[in-house]
Design an enzyme around this catalytic site. Structure first.
Site, PDB file in Angstrom:
ATOM      1  N   HIS A 130     -12.073  -8.122  -2.298  1.00  0.00           N
ATOM      2  CA  HIS A 130     -11.444  -7.238  -1.312  1.00  0.00           C
ATOM      3  C   HIS A 130     -12.088  -7.447   0.052  1.00  0.00           C
ATOM      4  CE1 HIS A 130      -8.896  -4.075  -3.450  1.00  0.00           C
ATOM      5  NE2 HIS A 130      -9.093  -5.058  -4.312  1.00  0.00           N
ATOM      6  N   GLY A 131     -11.336  -7.149   1.113  1.00  0.00           N
ATOM      7  CA  GLY A 131     -11.873  -7.293   2.456  1.00  0.00           C
ATOM      8  C   GLY A 131     -12.145  -8.734   2.832  1.00  0.00           C
ATOM      9  N   GLY A 132     -11.179  -9.630   2.563  1.00  0.00           N
ATOM     10  CA  GLY A 132     -11.398 -11.049   2.803  1.00  0.00           C
ATOM     11  C   GLY A 132     -11.260 -11.482   4.248  1.00  0.00           C
TER      12      GLY A 132
ATOM     13  N   ASN B 217      -7.934 -10.383  -1.066  1.00  0.00           N
ATOM     14  CA  ASN B 217      -7.055  -9.571  -0.229  1.00  0.00           C
ATOM     15  C   ASN B 217      -7.188  -9.958   1.239  1.00  0.00           C
ATOM     16  OD1 ASN B 217      -6.698  -8.229  -2.659  1.00  0.00           O
ATOM     17  ND2 ASN B 217      -6.693  -6.217  -1.732  1.00  0.00           N
ATOM     18  N   ILE B 218      -6.048 -10.156   1.882  1.00  0.00           N
ATOM     19  CA  ILE B 218      -6.003 -10.494   3.309  1.00  0.00           C
ATOM     20  C   ILE B 218      -5.026  -9.534   3.971  1.00  0.00           C
ATOM     21  CG2 ILE B 218      -5.564 -12.308   5.010  1.00  0.00           C
ATOM     22  CD1 ILE B 218      -5.792 -14.321   2.689  1.00  0.00           C
TER      23      ILE B 218
ATOM     24  N   GLU C  29      -8.840   0.832   6.238  1.00  0.00           N
ATOM     25  CA  GLU C  29      -7.575   0.133   6.073  1.00  0.00           C
ATOM     26  C   GLU C  29      -6.516   1.089   5.556  1.00  0.00           C
ATOM     27  OE1 GLU C  29      -6.333  -4.075   4.155  1.00  0.00           O
ATOM     28  OE2 GLU C  29      -6.939  -2.589   2.678  1.00  0.00           O
TER      29      GLU C  29
ATOM     30  N   HIS D 191     -13.261  -3.873   4.826  1.00  0.00           N
ATOM     31  CA  HIS D 191     -11.934  -4.027   5.414  1.00  0.00           C
ATOM     32  C   HIS D 191     -12.086  -4.223   6.915  1.00  0.00           C
ATOM     33  CE1 HIS D 191     -10.344  -1.553   1.817  1.00  0.00           C
ATOM     34  NE2 HIS D 191     -10.018  -2.824   1.642  1.00  0.00           N
ATOM     35  N   GLY D 192     -11.282  -5.096   7.474  1.00  0.00           N
ATOM     36  CA  GLY D 192     -11.323  -5.330   8.907  1.00  0.00           C
ATOM     37  C   GLY D 192     -12.100  -6.585   9.256  1.00  0.00           C
TER      38      GLY D 192
ATOM     39  N   SER E  47       0.850  -1.187   0.000  1.00  0.00           N
ATOM     40  CA  SER E  47       0.000   0.000   0.000  1.00  0.00           C
ATOM     41  C   SER E  47       0.888   1.240   0.000  1.00  0.00           C
ATOM     42  CB  SER E  47      -0.892   0.010   1.243  1.00  0.00           C
ATOM     43  OG  SER E  47      -0.086   0.156   2.414  1.00  0.00           O
TER      44      SER E  47
ATOM     45  N   GLU F 176     -11.333  -0.220  -9.340  1.00  0.00           N
ATOM     46  CA  GLU F 176     -12.383  -0.509  -8.361  1.00  0.00           C
ATOM     47  C   GLU F 176     -13.690   0.137  -8.759  1.00  0.00           C
ATOM     48  OE1 GLU F 176     -13.369  -0.372  -3.589  1.00  0.00           O
ATOM     49  OE2 GLU F 176     -11.423  -0.929  -4.363  1.00  0.00           O
TER      50      GLU F 176
ATOM     51  N   ASP G 256      -1.674  -1.772  -3.770  1.00  0.00           N
ATOM     52  CA  ASP G 256      -3.071  -1.709  -3.355  1.00  0.00           C
ATOM     53  C   ASP G 256      -3.652  -0.320  -3.614  1.00  0.00           C
ATOM     54  OD1 ASP G 256      -5.324  -2.950  -2.389  1.00  0.00           O
ATOM     55  OD2 ASP G 256      -4.647  -3.104  -0.321  1.00  0.00           O
ATOM     56  N   HIS G 257      -4.840  -0.082  -3.068  1.00  0.00           N
ATOM     57  CA  HIS G 257      -5.661   1.104  -3.314  1.00  0.00           C
ATOM     58  C   HIS G 257      -4.868   2.395  -3.562  1.00  0.00           C
ATOM     59  CE1 HIS G 257      -9.447  -0.868  -1.968  1.00  0.00           C
ATOM     60  NE2 HIS G 257      -8.622  -1.560  -1.207  1.00  0.00           N
TER      61      HIS G 257
END
Length: 396
Positions: free
Chosen positions: A302-304, A324-325, A218, A263-264, A96, A210, A145-146
């Protein structure tokens, strides 16, 4: 080869046409999948260009997804590579903007130096992966990432680094990069992605874009209070992206859109995924395109972290090939250190003196390599669990 990879978000039942039942795969299908072999183009080391396309196609056809892990240190990178080698599956190591800052050093990643330092940190991490991945004997995808619109100078710097590497080596430094312009109107999002993909296609870089917004927070991206309607991506939006980006010559692209993912990690019941949307979108776009491919879109999840195995694997059946982890691996890294400290607490209170004697040295316990190795081992175990959920074990 054109590649559209989309991670779609949850939506209200009224927005999900068709059944929500989950059919069981037949024994015949499972047998056919077992016979699929890793493409010859996919070799140990960082994969780019057509080898990357072949690996993602292999994942979709065989029915597994590749874990994508945000790394912020050399130990994090090594844990990813070790897990890939131990469990015999490919790995995505990603950075990131904030992770790049940390890798570069917090004292220089301030003020006007933030973007420059973030680029330098990501490049440094990528070079470490390139030096080591082949030694581990596994194929690795290098990704960032993002990147929101305000962070485009960071993205531009990464592309310059890739262009320089391409001139020297005939391939990009990274495999792919992500643009997250999901807060923009759809037309602006697509137009900017087309502009960047035209540049990236010249050096065999894949673009992940996206649609919709992944909830939660995140690494500097806070969507905890976002309007829920923005978490829901419609098939028409995905098709608009597919149609526009497919027109870019040599364009390789992925699309991360939302299907209720955040996320989270949250308490059970607070997050409701609707992977049926992925199945419905595949059907919609397949009909638009015609032909025999019933899963034309490659999805990214995303947000796995914290997701149920059932939701993960049903998403994979719809064509998810990347998940994504981050939150779970952050915890595993800390948990390894926490457990190490608890086990050797009485040996970590002073340089000299422990339960074995007042004059006994403690150097071998407080050597930073000891707790950091414990963090790596705990993270490797957690990634093994993730790879099992993703059906990414023993696929090499």
């Amino acid at each position: 080869m054109k590649l559209a990879v989309a991670a779609l978000a949850s939506v209200a039942v009224a927005l999900v046409p068709g059944t929500t039942s989950r059919p069981t795969r037949t024994v015949l299908q499972q047998s056919a999948v077992a016979d699929i072999e890793l493409p010859a183009s996919v070799k140990p080391g960082v994969v780019t260009g057509e080898a990357l396309m072949d690996l993602l196609q292999y994942a979709k056809t065989k029915g597994f997804a590749i874990p994508a892990v945000n790394a912020v240190s050399s130990c994090g990178i090594n844990a990813c590579l070790e897990a890939a080698a131990k469990f015999k599956g490919p790995m995505i190591v990603q950075f990131s903007r904030g992770g790049g800052q940390f890798l570069a050093g917090k004292t220089i990643a301030t003020g006007d130096m933030v973007d420059k330092a973030s680029v330098a940190g990501c490049v440094a991490g990528a070079l470490q992966v390139r030096q080591l991945a082949e030694l581990y004997g596994v194929p690795v995808i290098l990704h960032t990432d993002h990147c929101m619109r305000d962070w485009l100078p960071w993205f531009d710097g990464l592309l310059e680094a890739n262009e320089d590497y391409y001139k020297a080596h005939g391939e990009p430094l990274f495999s792919s990069h992500m643009l997250d312009l999901s807060e923009d109107p759809l037309e602006e999002n697509i137009a900017t992605c087309v502009e960047y993909l035209e540049r990236m296609s010249k050096i065999d870089l894949l673009l992940e874009m996206e649609l919709g917004i992944t909830g939660g927070e995140e690494d500097g991206v806070d969507n905890t209070d976002v309007d829920n309607s923005k978490l829901y991506t419609q098939p028409e939006e995905v098709y608009a992206v597919y149609e526009a980006l497919s027109k870019v010559p040599n364009g390789k692209f992925t699309v991360a859109a939302a299907f209720g993912n955040v996320h989270g990690v949250y308490s059970p019941g607070n997050v409701r995924l609707e992977p049926q949307i992925l199945h419905n979108t595949q059907a919609y776009i397949s009909e638009k395109l015609g032909g025999e491919d019933k899963k034309p879109v490659y999805f990214v999840f995303h947000g796995g972290s914290g997701s149920s195995t059932e939701d993960i694997q049903y998403s994979i059946e719809a064509g998810v090939i990347k998940m994504n982890i981050d939150t779970d691996t952050q915890w595993s890294f800390w948990n390894g250190i926490r457990e190490y400290e608890a086990k050797f607490h009485d040996y970590l209170q002073a340089q000299i003196g422990n339960p074995d004697g007042e004059d006994k040295p403690n150097k071998k316990y407080y050597d930073p390599r000891m707790p950091l190795r414990a963090a790596e081992e705990c993270t490797v175990d957690r990634l093994g669990q993730a790879m099992e959920d993703l059906k990414c074990v023993n696929v090499l």
